[in-house]
Design an enzyme around this catalytic site. Structure first.
Site, PDB file in Angstrom:
ATOM      1  NE  ARG A  11      -2.260  -1.450   3.723  1.00  0.00           N
ATOM      2  CZ  ARG A  11      -2.159  -0.750   4.849  1.00  0.00           C
ATOM      3  NH1 ARG A  11      -2.594   0.491   4.916  1.00  0.00           N
ATOM      4  NH2 ARG A  11      -1.631  -1.294   5.932  1.00  0.00           N
ATOM      5  CG  ASN A  85       7.609   1.855   2.486  1.00  0.00           C
ATOM      6  OD1 ASN A  85       7.516   3.084   2.487  1.00  0.00           O
ATOM      7  ND2 ASN A  85       6.539   1.060   2.487  1.00  0.00           N
ATOM      8  CE1 TYR A 150       6.056   6.684  11.748  1.00  0.00           C
ATOM      9  CE2 TYR A 150       6.724   8.982  11.762  1.00  0.00           C
ATOM     10  CZ  TYR A 150       6.354   7.849  11.061  1.00  0.00           C
ATOM     11  OH  TYR A 150       6.288   7.885   9.679  1.00  0.00           O
ATOM     12  CE  LYS A 154       9.303   6.019  10.031  1.00  0.00           C
ATOM     13  NZ  LYS A 154       9.416   4.970   9.014  1.00  0.00           N
TER      14      LYS A 154
HETATM   15  P1  NAP Z   1       0.604   2.781   4.901  1.00  0.00           P
HETATM   16  O1  NAP Z   1      -0.168   3.264   3.739  1.00  0.00           O
HETATM   17  O2  NAP Z   1      -0.036   2.692   6.247  1.00  0.00           O
HETATM   18  O3  NAP Z   1       1.261   1.362   4.516  1.00  0.00           O
HETATM   19  C1  NAP Z   1       2.031   0.690   5.464  1.00  0.00           C
HETATM   20  C2  NAP Z   1       2.703  -0.486   4.802  1.00  0.00           C
HETATM   21  O4  NAP Z   1       3.576  -1.104   5.762  1.00  0.00           O
HETATM   22  C3  NAP Z   1       1.733  -1.543   4.356  1.00  0.00           C
HETATM   23  O5  NAP Z   1       2.253  -2.126   3.171  1.00  0.00           O
HETATM   24  C4  NAP Z   1       1.765  -2.553   5.497  1.00  0.00           C
HETATM   25  O6  NAP Z   1       1.435  -3.889   5.095  1.00  0.00           O
HETATM   26  C5  NAP Z   1       3.217  -2.476   5.876  1.00  0.00           C
HETATM   27  N1  NAP Z   1       3.508  -2.929   7.234  1.00  0.00           N
HETATM   28  C6  NAP Z   1       3.035  -2.428   8.398  1.00  0.00           C
HETATM   29  N2  NAP Z   1       3.539  -3.118   9.430  1.00  0.00           N
HETATM   30  C7  NAP Z   1       4.328  -4.083   8.901  1.00  0.00           C
HETATM   31  C8  NAP Z   1       5.111  -5.131   9.454  1.00  0.00           C
HETATM   32  N3  NAP Z   1       5.196  -5.323  10.778  1.00  0.00           N
HETATM   33  N4  NAP Z   1       5.797  -5.937   8.612  1.00  0.00           N
HETATM   34  C9  NAP Z   1       5.724  -5.774   7.270  1.00  0.00           C
HETATM   35  N5  NAP Z   1       4.999  -4.799   6.688  1.00  0.00           N
HETATM   36  C10 NAP Z   1       4.306  -3.964   7.504  1.00  0.00           C
HETATM   37  O7  NAP Z   1       1.900   3.693   5.152  1.00  0.00           O
HETATM   38  P2  NAP Z   1       2.645   4.780   4.223  1.00  0.00           P
HETATM   39  O8  NAP Z   1       2.090   6.104   4.540  1.00  0.00           O
HETATM   40  O9  NAP Z   1       2.738   4.291   2.826  1.00  0.00           O
HETATM   41  O10 NAP Z   1       4.074   4.735   4.911  1.00  0.00           O
HETATM   42  C11 NAP Z   1       5.179   4.015   4.380  1.00  0.00           C
HETATM   43  C12 NAP Z   1       6.420   4.456   5.129  1.00  0.00           C
HETATM   44  O11 NAP Z   1       6.584   5.864   4.976  1.00  0.00           O
HETATM   45  C13 NAP Z   1       6.345   4.198   6.629  1.00  0.00           C
HETATM   46  O12 NAP Z   1       7.599   3.800   7.113  1.00  0.00           O
HETATM   47  C14 NAP Z   1       5.992   5.556   7.205  1.00  0.00           C
HETATM   48  O13 NAP Z   1       6.447   5.691   8.522  1.00  0.00           O
HETATM   49  C15 NAP Z   1       6.734   6.471   6.239  1.00  0.00           C
HETATM   50  N6  NAP Z   1       6.196   7.825   6.191  1.00  0.00           N
HETATM   51  C16 NAP Z   1       4.914   8.070   5.775  1.00  0.00           C
HETATM   52  C17 NAP Z   1       4.464   9.382   5.741  1.00  0.00           C
HETATM   53  C18 NAP Z   1       3.069   9.740   5.285  1.00  0.00           C
HETATM   54  O14 NAP Z   1       2.682  10.917   5.425  1.00  0.00           O
HETATM   55  N7  NAP Z   1       2.302   8.834   4.712  1.00  0.00           N
HETATM   56  C19 NAP Z   1       5.296  10.422   6.146  1.00  0.00           C
HETATM   57  C20 NAP Z   1       6.587  10.126   6.561  1.00  0.00           C
HETATM   58  C21 NAP Z   1       7.036   8.829   6.569  1.00  0.00           C
HETATM   59  P3  NAP Z   1      -0.115  -4.447   5.092  1.00  0.00           P
HETATM   60  O15 NAP Z   1      -0.752  -3.821   3.859  1.00  0.00           O
HETATM   61  O16 NAP Z   1       0.012  -5.917   5.025  1.00  0.00           O
HETATM   62  O17 NAP Z   1      -0.738  -3.939   6.358  1.00  0.00           O
END
Ligand code: NAP
Length: 239
Positions: A11, A85, A150, A154
């Site tokens: 995702r 990621n 968090y 990070k």
């Molecule tokens: P997201 O849409 O919530 O997707 C999270 C992803 O991580 C999903 O593919 C989920 O798999 C997987 N995941 C969660 N826990 C896991 C585990 N224990 N083992 C393996 N996979 C796991 O998140 P996102 O916003 O794309 O974020 C991706 C990364 O970017 C994260 O590290 C987040 O901290 C970082 N980030 C995001 C933002 C933002 O604004 N969105 C900002 C800064 C940093 P399932 O689908 O199977 O649940």
């Protein structure tokens, strides 16, 4: 065949990275923890030309077993690009934070980094080429109230990025971090976008594809001399 592993590739930002690396010619290993339907969609979005790898990044044994089994089945190949990621957030002020939320976020976001990186590093060093790209966050650079767990995870990932980059640079392996601000994914659902974007110079949240474009560049041969860096991608919110 060149292989790339994207943790949390089902995702959001991870899925966009899967698509970008596929377009760059990689066979992508799509890791996820539980969401089968989203993972099937991610696979379909790259015309089925990928492999699914289910494991919890925070489960050291599972990571070792799954990646070990893949390596045994592919003795002549190796994972040359790793995008760390997978991540979660469990926000609350520290004064109210359950210890379970502290440990869960640290285990997934930071121990998960160690578990997966250590499982793929040796073949990168032996082949004298590798790219490790770590999904950090604005929160790990600046800190945000309600995110001590968090931010700590990070921030730890950013420090580990800088150390590992110095350990492996001679073997032509680069280790960099990307620090997104607010990006439109499930993770930011429930946040008040209209209010928050008033503080963002670009006046909008980012798109997962914008982050994936940066990841793709860091994975490319052109980025060979960028190592140990943290690159912000946040619409000007914080540099
Ligand atoms: P997201 O849409 O919530 O997707 C999270 C992803 O991580 C999903 O593919 C989920 O798999 C997987 N995941 C969660 N826990 C896991 C585990 N224990 N083992 C393996 N996979 C796991 O998140 P996102 O916003 O794309 O974020 C991706 C990364 O970017 C994260 O590290 C987040 O901290 C970082 N980030 C995001 C933002 C933002 O604004 N969105 C900002 C800064 C940093 P399932 O689908 O199977 O649940």
């Amino acid at each position: 065949m060149k292989y790339a592993l994207v943790t949390g590739g089902s995702r959001g930002i991870g899925r966009a990275c899967v698509q970008k690396l596929y377009k760059m010619g990689y066979e992508v290993l799509i890791n996820y923890v539980s969401n089968e339907a989203a993972t099937q969609e991610a696979l379909a979005s790259i015309d089925g030309h990928g492999q699914l790898m289910r494991f919890d990044v925070g489960d050291a044994e599972a990571v070792k077993n799954v990646i070990g089994a893949w390596q045994e089945a592919h003795p002549d190949d190796y994972i040359e690009v790793l995008v760390n990621n997978a991540g979660i957030r469990r926000d609350s002020l520290l004064i109210w934070m359950d210890s379970a939320d502290w440990y869960k976020v640290l285990n997934t976001n930071l121990n998960g980094w160690y578990n997966v990186t250590s499982a793929v590093l040796q073949p990168m060093l032996l082949h004298k080429f590798g790219r490790i790209i770590n999904m950090a966050s604005l929160s790990g650079l600046k800190g945000l109230p309600g995110q001590t767990n968090y931010s700590a995870a990070k921030g730890g990932m950013i420090a580990a990025t800088k150390s590992l980059a110095q350990e492996v640079a001679r073997k032509k392996v680069t280790v960099n971090a990307v620090a997104p601000g607010f990006v439109k994914t499930d993770m930011v659902e429930g946040l008040d976008e209209a209010t928050l974007k008033k503080d963002i110079p670009a006046a909008r949240f980012g798109e997962p594809e914008e982050v994936a474009a940066l990841v793709g560049f860091l994975a490319s041969a052109e980025a060979s001399y960028i190592n140990g860096e943290v690159i912000s991608i946040n619409g000007g919110l914080y540099t």
